[in-house]
Design an enzyme around this catalytic site. Structure first.
Site, PDB file in Angstrom:
ATOM      1  N   HIS A 467      33.499  12.969  24.276  1.00  0.00           N
ATOM      2  CA  HIS A 467      33.736  12.611  25.674  1.00  0.00           C
ATOM      3  C   HIS A 467      32.406  12.454  26.422  1.00  0.00           C
ATOM      4  O   HIS A 467      32.230  13.027  27.496  1.00  0.00           O
ATOM      5  CB  HIS A 467      34.566  13.703  26.365  1.00  0.00           C
ATOM      6  N   PRO A 468      31.445  11.685  25.905  1.00  0.00           N
ATOM      7  CA  PRO A 468      30.153  11.586  26.588  1.00  0.00           C
ATOM      8  C   PRO A 468      30.272  10.837  27.911  1.00  0.00           C
ATOM      9  O   PRO A 468      31.010   9.847  28.018  1.00  0.00           O
ATOM     10  CB  PRO A 468      29.280  10.821  25.588  1.00  0.00           C
TER      11      PRO A 468
END
Length: 534
Positions: A467-468
């Site tokens: 989930h960058p």
């Protein structure tokens, strides 16, 4: 040279929506560029095939650069590389976060991105099969469903959470996230509802959207300070595409900043070292990298069977027949059926630990496989990490993979919260409703006796949750990469719209927030006269 009014770079959750919404105007032409293939692989669309989409050939693996500050051994990450991006390969869990997440964005300079301003765009996207109220939409393209199939083990785990003091929460997207319950998913009648299926394919059919797959974008080209062309390689052939109005970059938090930098927008000194001609000095491109951290516990079951029973060829055939006939059964489940949100510290302003229970094993990478028994998995995720990383070009190969330095667990509070998250998670697994089904721990092999042992386990096994965000932060200040309209500061005709613009992580899976950003970006472009502060 092919010309379009708008060119959207990246066919993921945000980019696919932007292109589809812009194509609704019959007077404009829109091209959507995607480096991966079309989403024709059949296992994409069957929720129970998550174990293939989460580990298969539709992912691009990227190496991490380790830092002295990091306390995690995680060495790689992956990105979806297929039309629909992450929405075509992810776990389908639909979580928006909490109002405080978006109010926090606004407090950091993302003017008019508070929760009440973004809520209409969550609702616009959503076609919910269960809820119809001020927090939910029922007619949006992206289908959101309550579980079609729930394994008895998942129900037992949710009951165990309640035995451990967590309240039952029927709707994690109600604005109140605390508690345990069952996740809603981006599925519809037993099939994945990806952005490709919900938005892109209908736009191709009904609005003439042009989609170019296997199309790698090399750089954005400028005339003065205005972005006008995109240099691409498609099927091995280099070419240039011209945008008459705008170019929108939606290539993700690990690729959008890289693309800006190779195009001349980034920290001036760094670009000079890499031999890149400078278009605009933007010191914070690639900074503020954040990702959720997660770690897992694996348990061996006793006589109870989990979804692991369907790993044999015979049982796969049984599940396939049930799915073909009724669109139900294990193949209709996204496996991640139950979850919870809880405090790591009682003085946290919102839940900071997310739990995902899987009545099976093998979906998570790095797990020692269970060959001779069924098992279950508990994933523990830190939703509000304080650690920050960065992304830069490789000076010796600026057009290759960027140097990604996540700095996981570099902030001492992150490790403290992960330790507490594991401690509470093991408390839940010891409650009667679930413990009666367990034989013993599998990974780790035995229970922890102190916090030091937990910290060692976290350091060895914790990884980024894929989930960058944050590497092209939006804001109203001079250090922002994009303004609140998502326009790149210092140039014209160029926007960034994806997870990279988020100032901070939302509390939970990021796909729903990316969908909202896509809807809002399209609205900005289609309605240029609106004022952000009105």
């Amino acid at each position: 040279m092919q010309e379009y009014d708008y060119i959207v770079v990246g066919g993921g959750s945000a980019g696919g929506i932007i292109a589809a919404r812009l194509a609704e105007d019959p007077h404009v032409s829109v091209a959507l560029l995607e480096e991966g293939p079309r989403d024709w692989y059949p296992w994409i669309h069957i929720p129970g095939m998550l174990y293939k989409t989460a580990t298969g050939g539709l992912l691009r693996r990227l190496e991490y650069s380790q830092s002295e500050e990091s306390r995690s051994a995680a060495s790689t990450t992956v990105q979806g590389q297929v039309l629909g991006g992450g929405s075509s390969v992810n776990g389908m869990v639909h979580v928006r976060g909490v109002p405080e997440d978006y109010d926090g964005w606004e407090a950091q300079g993302a003017t008019d991105w508070g929760f009440q301003k973004v809520l209409p765009f969550f609702i616009r996207a959503e076609g919910n099969d269960t809820y119809r109220n001020v927090m939910h939409g029922t007619h949006g393209p992206l289908k959101v469903s309550s579980p079609r199939t729930v394994h008895p083990l998942t129900r037992a785990w949710v009951q165990a959470c309640q035995e451990n003091g967590m309240p039952f929460n029927p709707d994690f997207n109600s604005g109140q996230q605390l508690g345990c319950g069952f996740y809603q998913t981006t599925t519809f009648r037993g099939r994945r509802s990806s952005v490709a299926q919900a938005y892109v394919h209908p736009a191709i059919t009904h609005h003439g959207l042009t989609v170019l797959t296997a199309c790698r974008v090399e750089k954005i080209l400028f005339e003065g300070r205005r972005a006008t062309q995109v240099s691409v390689v498609q099927d091995g052939k280099p070419q240039k595409l011209r945008a008459r109005r705008e170019i929108i970059i939606s290539a993700g938090a690990l690729n959008s900043p890289r693309l800006l930098m190779v195009s001349g927008i980034g920290p001036a000194d760094h670009l000079r070292q890499a031999g890149i001609d400078i278009v605009a000095d933007a010191p914070n491109v690639g900074q503020n990298l954040q990702d959720h951290m997660d770690v897992y516990l694996i348990y061996r079951l006793g006589s109870t069977r989990s979804y692991d029973r369907y790993k044999s060829a015979h049982m796969k055939a049984v599940a396939g027949a049930e799915y073909a006939l009724f669109q139900n059964g294990p193949a209709a489940s996204n496996i991640i059926e139950g979850g919870a949100f809880w405090w790591a510290r009682k003085d946290d302003s919102r839940p900071t630990i997310q739990y995902c229970f899987l009545p099976g094993t093998g979906v998570e990478s790095g797990v020692t496989p269970l060959e001779d028994a069924d098992g279950c998995t508990l994933n523990i995720c830190l939703t509000q990490p304080d650690s920050r990383g960065s992304l830069q070009l490789n000076p010796s190969n600026p057009h290759g993979q960027a140097v990604i330095t996540p700095n996981f667990l570099s902030h001492e509070q992150d490790m403290a919260r992960m330790i507490e998250g594991i401690r509470v998670g093991m408390e839940v697994m010891s409650q009667p409703s679930i413990s009666q089904h367990l034989a013993r721990l599998h990974q780790p092999e035995k229970a922890f006796t102190n916090d030091s042992e937990i910290a060692s386990y976290v350091s060895r096994y914790a990884q980024g949750a894929l989930h960058p965000v944050g590497t092209c932060r939006m804001g109203s200040d001079s250090e922002a990469v994009v303004d609140p309209f998502l326009r790149v500061v210092g140039v014209e005709g160029l926007r960034v719209a994806d997870a990279s613009v988020m100032p901070n992580l939302p509390s939970g899976n990021t796909n729903a927030a990316c969908v909202m950003i896509g809807e809002r970006a399209a609205d900005f472009i289609k309605n240029p006269s609106q004022r952000i502060d009105s």
